[in-house]
Design a protein around this motif. Structure first.
Motif, PDB file in Angstrom:
ATOM      1  N   LEU A  25       0.820  -1.205   0.000  1.00  0.00           N
ATOM      2  CA  LEU A  25       0.000   0.000   0.000  1.00  0.00           C
ATOM      3  C   LEU A  25       0.855   1.256   0.000  1.00  0.00           C
ATOM      4  N   ASP A  26       0.315   2.315  -0.602  1.00  0.00           N
ATOM      5  CA  ASP A  26       0.916   3.647  -0.493  1.00  0.00           C
ATOM      6  C   ASP A  26       0.447   4.265   0.817  1.00  0.00           C
ATOM      7  N   VAL A  27       1.384   4.517   1.721  1.00  0.00           N
ATOM      8  CA  VAL A  27       1.041   5.024   3.054  1.00  0.00           C
ATOM      9  C   VAL A  27       2.036   6.098   3.471  1.00  0.00           C
ATOM     10  N   GLN A  28       1.700   6.769   4.550  1.00  0.00           N
ATOM     11  CA  GLN A  28       2.628   7.706   5.172  1.00  0.00           C
ATOM     12  C   GLN A  28       3.214   7.039   6.419  1.00  0.00           C
ATOM     13  N   MET A  29       4.548   7.054   6.494  1.00  0.00           N
ATOM     14  CA  MET A  29       5.244   6.520   7.658  1.00  0.00           C
ATOM     15  C   MET A  29       5.955   7.670   8.365  1.00  0.00           C
ATOM     16  N   TYR A  30       6.150   7.512   9.657  1.00  0.00           N
ATOM     17  CA  TYR A  30       6.912   8.492  10.426  1.00  0.00           C
ATOM     18  C   TYR A  30       8.307   7.931  10.721  1.00  0.00           C
ATOM     19  N   TYR A  31       9.311   8.800  10.592  1.00  0.00           N
ATOM     20  CA  TYR A  31      10.631   8.513  11.147  1.00  0.00           C
ATOM     21  C   TYR A  31      10.825   9.409  12.369  1.00  0.00           C
ATOM     22  N   ILE A  32      11.323   8.819  13.441  1.00  0.00           N
ATOM     23  CA  ILE A  32      11.542   9.575  14.666  1.00  0.00           C
ATOM     24  C   ILE A  32      12.806  10.414  14.496  1.00  0.00           C
ATOM     25  N   ALA A  33      12.633  11.728  14.394  1.00  0.00           N
ATOM     26  CA  ALA A  33      13.764  12.633  14.207  1.00  0.00           C
ATOM     27  C   ALA A  33      14.442  12.967  15.530  1.00  0.00           C
ATOM     28  N   ASP A  34      13.646  13.062  16.603  1.00  0.00           N
ATOM     29  CA  ASP A  34      14.214  13.413  17.906  1.00  0.00           C
ATOM     30  C   ASP A  34      13.163  13.153  18.980  1.00  0.00           C
ATOM     31  N   SER A  35      13.619  12.914  20.190  1.00  0.00           N
ATOM     32  CA  SER A  35      12.726  12.809  21.351  1.00  0.00           C
ATOM     33  C   SER A  35      13.569  12.964  22.602  1.00  0.00           C
ATOM     34  N   LYS A  36      12.942  13.350  23.684  1.00  0.00           N
ATOM     35  CA  LYS A  36      13.616  13.496  24.967  1.00  0.00           C
ATOM     36  C   LYS A  36      13.199  12.339  25.874  1.00  0.00           C
ATOM     37  N   THR A  37      14.172  11.733  26.518  1.00  0.00           N
ATOM     38  CA  THR A  37      13.913  10.584  27.382  1.00  0.00           C
ATOM     39  C   THR A  37      14.670  10.778  28.691  1.00  0.00           C
ATOM     40  N   PRO A  38      14.003  10.637  29.836  1.00  0.00           N
ATOM     41  CA  PRO A  38      14.670  10.865  31.129  1.00  0.00           C
ATOM     42  C   PRO A  38      15.657   9.751  31.475  1.00  0.00           C
TER      43      PRO A  38
END
Length: 581
Positions: free
Chosen positions: A427-440
């Motif tokens: 299928l043609d879909v939109q995927m996310y790539y995680i560019a950044d996040s903050k984790t304690p």
């Protein structure tokens, strides 16, 4: 003589039966006692034996190995949730003892159930469901752990057997307690939910404070009804009962004089979770320093007021719930985070105690105290407006690969409509790539929560497999779906580490082998060589490191794994004809 003896025996039996119907709280000398788990279950079991309008139903097994007991009160003896819906009964669910050290609801509900059956009579159009004692685990860990609290003499502990705070567990559902309670919620599908608590924090004159679903994140139809009709009537009736209420006191600064900010219950909390299901939700917070008996009676009066209003408005509540479900099914934009609007506020009259500072006998430095000899009534600021910090447009559907089993099981538990693919499908879909996040650096409730998530969306073709689930975002549970599956949601499944394996690289290279491959790539792909040169010009550290440059080429080559940092849940943006089971 015989007649007198018989009358005497009858009188003794009557007194004995009356005492048998009293709760352990009522039987205690100073009304400073809360019932144990065994006493709670024994009491309700005995009550059910003599009342056909009451039934005990056990759900699941909690982390300590005990079933979760639901007390169902029904005037028409309807103890089947589907039958209750067919007969247009409203369902009110009351939860007690999520924090067993805040036990007022446990004892108040025991008296309340008895009095509805024996004195007041059950409402005609409302089935009342009471979770007798939710955190059974913590109730067994009995002691005096809440130093800020005025009684009872002994009570349970906040954490359950896994040391989880069950009022932070709703969206992630780590505990079996939560699975059992969510089974109750999704089986009975209440229109109204109440969670009974005790407060911490400032000192003031009120015995009872109230948290209601924050109006700006609540469905507008529900918010209009609760803010204009239900909540004002609750405040009016509680004042008449002698237990005047105020909104839950969370001070903007150190003391209530600075203003109070309405509490934002995100989906980790009971009422944040239930509001995702379009359930009208309240939390009572009795004041920790008031005498225990007053806290119990205030909780009792609140439950009575709530039942009376729900019975009065039963037809209307059904209508606003149906309208809210329809609106959420059609809703296109969803907020994923919120912040208080500190520029706009309401004013409320507040009954407090004058705060001051004196020298601490512990540190010798200034310490806060409240002077109960100096009560006041004055207007304070009430910050009851919130603004969305981030929003998202819903897709046509989400596709969840079957590999992510806990997500699938939680969706089944919550009765989300979804269907598996019948065949392997690209299928043609939109995927996310995680560019950044903050984790304690330290865990919170057993998880290292991700926040401030940044995404790089990418349109691509992805192969899905027979058995992967398609979730169309056209249903009353849209808020639950979007807020759990969008990674930027404050309590999304991504935030709670359900997908952390995407942070791992699974393949690498031997440098001496890849050197020759990388050189060939740079010769064949001038655009890749230019990209490397641009990167070296911008980054002096990269320019001085042979290994870093080789790694740069690898990460921009066809050999680098495409699934690294790729969030696995797909967004289907255009409707497509899918072959579903």
């Amino acid at each position: 003589m015989m007649k007198k003896m018989m009358l005497g025996l009858a009188a003794c039996f009557s007194v004995s039966m009356a005492r048998a119907q009293l709760t352990p709280f009522e039987l205690s000398k100073d009304k400073n006692y809360t019932a144990t788990y065994s006493q709670v279950i024994s009491y309700y079991t005995a009550l059910a034996k003599t009342n056909s309008q009451m039934k005990l139903i056990n759900y699941g097994i909690t982390d300590i190995g005990k079933p979760l007991t639901l007390v169902v009160l029904s005037r028409d003896r309807i103890f089947d949730p589907a039958a209750a819906k067919k007969q247009h009964k409203r369902v009110l669910l009351i939860n007690n003892g999520i924090h067993p050290g805040e036990p007022e609801g446990i004892d108040a509900s025991m008296m309340f159930a008895r009095d509805l059956l024996k004195k007041r009579g059950l409402p005609k159009d409302v089935v009342i469901c009471i979770v007798a004692l939710y955190n059974i685990d913590g109730s067994f860990n009995r002691g005096v752990s809440r130093i800020n609290q005025n009684g009872p003499t002994s009570y349970g502990f906040r954490g359950n057997s896994r040391n989880l705070d069950l009022n932070r567990d709703f969206i992630k559902a780590d505990s079996r307690n939560t699975w059992a309670l969510e089974t109750i919620i999704n089986t009975w599908q209440p229109e109204v939910f109440l969670d009974n608590h005790t407060s911490d924090g400032a000192d003031y004159q009120y015995v009872m404070t109230l948290i209601e679903t924050q109006k700006d994140k609540q469905n507008p139809t529900l918010a209009k009804y609760t803010s204009e009709k239900l909540s004002p009537e609750l405040y009016r009736r509680m004042k008449k009962s002698g237990f005047e209420m105020t909104p839950y006191v969370e001070a903007e600064d150190n003391t209530p004089d600075s203003g109070i900010v309405s509490f934002l219950e995100t989906p980790r909390f009971a009422t944040g979770y239930t509001s995702q299901h379009n359930i009208i939700s309240y939390i009572t917070e009795t004041h920790m320093l008031k005498a225990f008996d007053k806290r119990v009676y205030a909780t009792y009066d609140f439950m009575q007021a709530l039942v009376d209003i729900v019975e009065r408005d039963a037809k209307l509540i059904g209508e606003v719930k149906a309208k809210a479900d329809a609106q959420v099914s059609a809703q296109k934009t969803f907020a994923l985070g919120w912040k208080p609007d500190m520029q706009h506020y309401d004013t409320l009259m507040f009954n407090g105690f004058t705060a001051g500072y004196k020298t601490s006998e512990v540190s010798g430095m200034p310490r806060l105290y409240y002077d109960r000899s100096k009560p006041y009534t004055k207007p304070i600021k009430y910050y009851d407006n919130y603004l969305p910090t981030i929003s998202v447009e819903k897709p046509v559907a989400y596709i969840i690969p079957q590999a992510w089993g806990k997500v699938i099981e939680l969706y089944k538990l919550n009765k989300v409509a979804m269907r598996p693919l019948a065949h392997d499908t690209t299928l043609d879909v939109q995927m996310y790539y995680i560019a950044d996040s903050k984790t304690p650096n330290r865990p919170y409730e057993g998880h290292y929560l991700h926040s401030n998530v940044k995404l790089n969306p990418a349109d691509m073709k992805i192969k899905f497999y027979a058995g992967d689930y398609v979730v169309y975002v056209n249903q009353p549970l849209n808020r639950f779906i979007v807020e759990t599956l969008e990674p930027q949601g404050v309590d999304s499944y991504f935030a709670w580490n359900f997908f952390d394996s995407i942070f791992d690289e699974k393949e690498y290279y031997s440098a001496y082998v890849f050197e020759d491959v990388a050189a060939g790539l740079l010769k064949k792909q001038p655009e890749l060589r230019q990209k490397l040169e641009d990167a070296r010009a911008k980054d002096p550290v990269l320019a001085k490191s042979a290994s870093a440059q080789l790694n740069f080429v690898y990460r921009n080559s066809p050999y680098f794994e495409k699934t690294y940092l790729r969030y696995p849940v797909a967004r289907l943006l255009t409707d497509a004809k899918l072959d579903l089971k």
